[in-house]
Design an enzyme around this catalytic site. Sequence first.
Site, PDB file in Angstrom:
ATOM      1  N   CYS A 161       0.829  -1.215   0.000  1.00  0.00           N
ATOM      2  CA  CYS A 161       0.000   0.000   0.000  1.00  0.00           C
ATOM      3  C   CYS A 161       0.868   1.271   0.000  1.00  0.00           C
ATOM      4  CB  CYS A 161      -0.966   0.018   1.178  1.00  0.00           C
ATOM      5  SG  CYS A 161      -2.218   1.295   1.021  1.00  0.00           S
ATOM      6  N   CYS A 338      -6.084   2.762  -2.747  1.00  0.00           N
ATOM      7  CA  CYS A 338      -5.368   3.105  -1.533  1.00  0.00           C
ATOM      8  C   CYS A 338      -6.147   4.179  -0.787  1.00  0.00           C
ATOM      9  CB  CYS A 338      -3.964   3.610  -1.900  1.00  0.00           C
ATOM     10  SG  CYS A 338      -2.942   3.813  -0.457  1.00  0.00           S
TER      11      CYS A 338
HETATM   12  C1  LIG Z   1       0.249  -0.888   7.442  1.00  0.00           C
HETATM   13  C2  LIG Z   1      -0.454  -1.457   6.245  1.00  0.00           C
HETATM   14  C3  LIG Z   1      -1.496  -0.755   5.678  1.00  0.00           C
HETATM   15  C4  LIG Z   1      -2.158  -1.250   4.558  1.00  0.00           C
HETATM   16  N1  LIG Z   1      -3.215  -0.550   4.052  1.00  0.00           N
HETATM   17  C5  LIG Z   1      -3.945  -1.089   3.055  1.00  0.00           C
HETATM   18  C6  LIG Z   1      -5.153  -0.457   2.619  1.00  0.00           C
HETATM   19  O1  LIG Z   1      -5.557   0.574   3.144  1.00  0.00           O
HETATM   20  N2  LIG Z   1      -5.861  -1.031   1.613  1.00  0.00           N
HETATM   21  C7  LIG Z   1      -5.458  -2.207   1.023  1.00  0.00           C
HETATM   22  O2  LIG Z   1      -6.157  -2.708   0.134  1.00  0.00           O
HETATM   23  N3  LIG Z   1      -4.311  -2.826   1.405  1.00  0.00           N
HETATM   24  C8  LIG Z   1      -3.562  -2.302   2.407  1.00  0.00           C
HETATM   25  N4  LIG Z   1      -2.437  -2.946   2.848  1.00  0.00           N
HETATM   26  C9  LIG Z   1      -1.863  -4.040   2.020  1.00  0.00           C
HETATM   27  C10 LIG Z   1      -2.517  -5.393   2.174  1.00  0.00           C
HETATM   28  O3  LIG Z   1      -2.600  -5.755   3.523  1.00  0.00           O
HETATM   29  C11 LIG Z   1      -1.673  -6.403   1.393  1.00  0.00           C
HETATM   30  O4  LIG Z   1      -1.531  -5.938   0.060  1.00  0.00           O
HETATM   31  C12 LIG Z   1      -2.307  -7.785   1.361  1.00  0.00           C
HETATM   32  O5  LIG Z   1      -2.417  -8.307   2.669  1.00  0.00           O
HETATM   33  C13 LIG Z   1      -1.485  -8.731   0.497  1.00  0.00           C
HETATM   34  O6  LIG Z   1      -2.058 -10.009   0.498  1.00  0.00           O
HETATM   35  P1  LIG Z   1      -1.184 -11.299   0.186  1.00  0.00           P
HETATM   36  O7  LIG Z   1      -2.102 -12.445   0.312  1.00  0.00           O
HETATM   37  O8  LIG Z   1      -0.432 -11.083  -1.079  1.00  0.00           O
HETATM   38  O9  LIG Z   1      -0.126 -11.303   1.347  1.00  0.00           O
HETATM   39  P2  LIG Z   1      -0.430 -11.480   2.909  1.00  0.00           P
HETATM   40  O10 LIG Z   1      -1.838 -11.098   3.239  1.00  0.00           O
HETATM   41  O11 LIG Z   1       0.670 -10.769   3.613  1.00  0.00           O
HETATM   42  O12 LIG Z   1      -0.342 -13.045   3.121  1.00  0.00           O
HETATM   43  C14 LIG Z   1       0.804 -13.786   2.836  1.00  0.00           C
HETATM   44  C15 LIG Z   1       0.718 -15.094   3.630  1.00  0.00           C
HETATM   45  O13 LIG Z   1       1.753 -15.972   3.191  1.00  0.00           O
HETATM   46  C16 LIG Z   1       2.289 -16.619   4.301  1.00  0.00           C
HETATM   47  N5  LIG Z   1       3.652 -17.064   3.982  1.00  0.00           N
HETATM   48  C17 LIG Z   1       4.800 -16.364   4.060  1.00  0.00           C
HETATM   49  N6  LIG Z   1       5.854 -17.143   3.741  1.00  0.00           N
HETATM   50  C18 LIG Z   1       5.339 -18.354   3.439  1.00  0.00           C
HETATM   51  C19 LIG Z   1       5.931 -19.579   3.028  1.00  0.00           C
HETATM   52  N7  LIG Z   1       7.242 -19.718   2.908  1.00  0.00           N
HETATM   53  N8  LIG Z   1       5.116 -20.627   2.786  1.00  0.00           N
HETATM   54  C20 LIG Z   1       3.762 -20.519   2.927  1.00  0.00           C
HETATM   55  N9  LIG Z   1       3.166 -19.384   3.326  1.00  0.00           N
HETATM   56  C21 LIG Z   1       3.949 -18.311   3.575  1.00  0.00           C
HETATM   57  C22 LIG Z   1       2.237 -15.579   5.412  1.00  0.00           C
HETATM   58  O14 LIG Z   1       2.282 -16.173   6.696  1.00  0.00           O
HETATM   59  C23 LIG Z   1       0.926 -14.872   5.127  1.00  0.00           C
HETATM   60  O15 LIG Z   1      -0.151 -15.423   5.834  1.00  0.00           O
HETATM   61  C24 LIG Z   1      -1.762  -2.484   3.989  1.00  0.00           C
HETATM   62  C25 LIG Z   1      -0.723  -3.216   4.575  1.00  0.00           C
HETATM   63  C26 LIG Z   1      -0.075  -2.716   5.702  1.00  0.00           C
HETATM   64  C27 LIG Z   1       1.014  -3.526   6.334  1.00  0.00           C
END
Ligand SMILES: Cc1cc2nc3c(=O)[nH]c(=O)nc-3n(C[C@H](O)[C@H](O)[C@H](O)COP(=O)(O)OP(=O)(O)OC[C@H]3O[C@@H](n4cnc5c(N)ncnc54)[C@H](O)[C@@H]3O)c2cc1C
Length: 394
Positions: A161, A338
């Site tokens: 984000c 965002c």
């Molecule tokens: C402070 C902050 C503010 C944000 N604000 C916003 C917002 O306002 N609006 C918005 O839409 N988004 C926002 N986001 C971004 C959003 O949270 C992420 O883009 C989203 O969570 C990404 O999803 P993902 O599934 O790709 O990764 P994640 O949700 O991070 O999930 C990844 C998963 O993979 C697992 N993993 C890691 N390594 C391994 C491995 N080796 N093997 C198996 N599993 C593994 C982890 O444990 C985790 O559970 C924000 C994020 C933060 C930190």
Amino acid sequence: MSHHQILIVGGGTAGITVAARLRKADPSLDIAVIEPSEKHYYQPLWTLVGGGIFKPGDSARNEVDVMPRGVKWIQDAVANFSPAEKQLTTRNGETIAYEYLVVCPGIQINWDKIKGLKEAVGHDGVCSNYSIQTVGSTWKFIQTLKEGTALFTQPAGAVKCGGAPQKICYLAEDYFRQAGVRDRINVIFTAAGPRLFAVDEYRKELEKVAARKGVDTRFLHNLVEVRAKSKEAIYQHMDTNEEMVIQYDMIHVTPPMSAPDFVANSPLASEAGWVDVDKHSLQHIRFANVFSLGDASSLPTSKTGAAIRKQAPVLVKNLLAEMASQPLTGRYDGYTSCPVVTGYDSLILAEFDYSGKPAETFPFDQGKERFSMLMLKKFGLPALYWYGMLKGRA
Ligand SMILES: Cc1cc2nc3c(=O)[nH]c(=O)nc-3n(C[C@H](O)[C@H](O)[C@H](O)COP(=O)(O)OP(=O)(O)OC[C@H]3O[C@@H](n4cnc5c(N)ncnc54)[C@H](O)[C@@H]3O)c2cc1C
């Protein structure tokens, strides 16, 4: 060796959303999710936790409770991919085979890329919204600061984000004002990049917000070291490499981020380390049975949960088409969103696509700060997340 028809790596926002949608589309599918963590977090709430509006625990659910019914949870972490053999190995040493693979383990937070940060974060005025362990310290340090310098940083490269580093700066500034200490606090926002926001329409409004709030913005400032004892932040100028020092009383650090090492070191990686997928179909460039979405993917858009909401239905449509040997007709246009919190009662809801043009949901100018959009972030979007996205409904 165990085997699954569809194996999903990562049970975060992307992994659970895709698993739920696949189960809804066809309950007979054999799906497993590999996820090491006991907990699942709604990370967008962490901005509001850092600003004291919610508690850290409000962002968490048990992983077992978000896993869609009928989907097998393998509580382990992937260590290596062997896509040519259609298998992977886990940290516990298991080899798991699959027919189709969805890779979404998120982005890696590189705390150790800034000297002194790992040891300091969470103590002595050094805080960060970027982990569940440290987000509580942000609110503690904002509340206790009565005078001096409050410093907020944004690193070079992709972060979760793109607007999130600014949001906490504006919330802190608003809190200092309400607490009657604003005139004794210097609020500085530093970015390694050359501007406040990538999309011009929103950038112009955010520049006005920063100016109105008296936030001292400094660009091309790349944080390289935190000296917690002397409360100094050490920067390198992005163009000249010149060293610059800013003395702080509290510092909120957005750490550098990258593709996870186990992805970057695998045959699935693009040159930059992300899972190398076509930006419209979400199918891997070299392995037709592999798909990716979310923060770990090479999709050239801002990394957000909102983007995943639009990516997931495309991925599921194309994965099912690939399984049926049909043409892939699902197409992702780069939509991301965002919600930039600009204070305790205002928010600019930035929404745009690959072309960098606003792609707005509501029939009014979302470039303006609005109370209604803050209410959407506080209450509407979390409900949409837990009861819509993660259930495969929205
Ligand atoms: C402070 C902050 C503010 C944000 N604000 C916003 C917002 O306002 N609006 C918005 O839409 N988004 C926002 N986001 C971004 C959003 O949270 C992420 O883009 C989203 O969570 C990404 O999803 P993902 O599934 O790709 O990764 P994640 O949700 O991070 O999930 C990844 C998963 O993979 C697992 N993993 C890691 N390594 C391994 C491995 N080796 N093997 C198996 N599993 C593994 C982890 O444990 C985790 O559970 C924000 C994020 C933060 C930190």
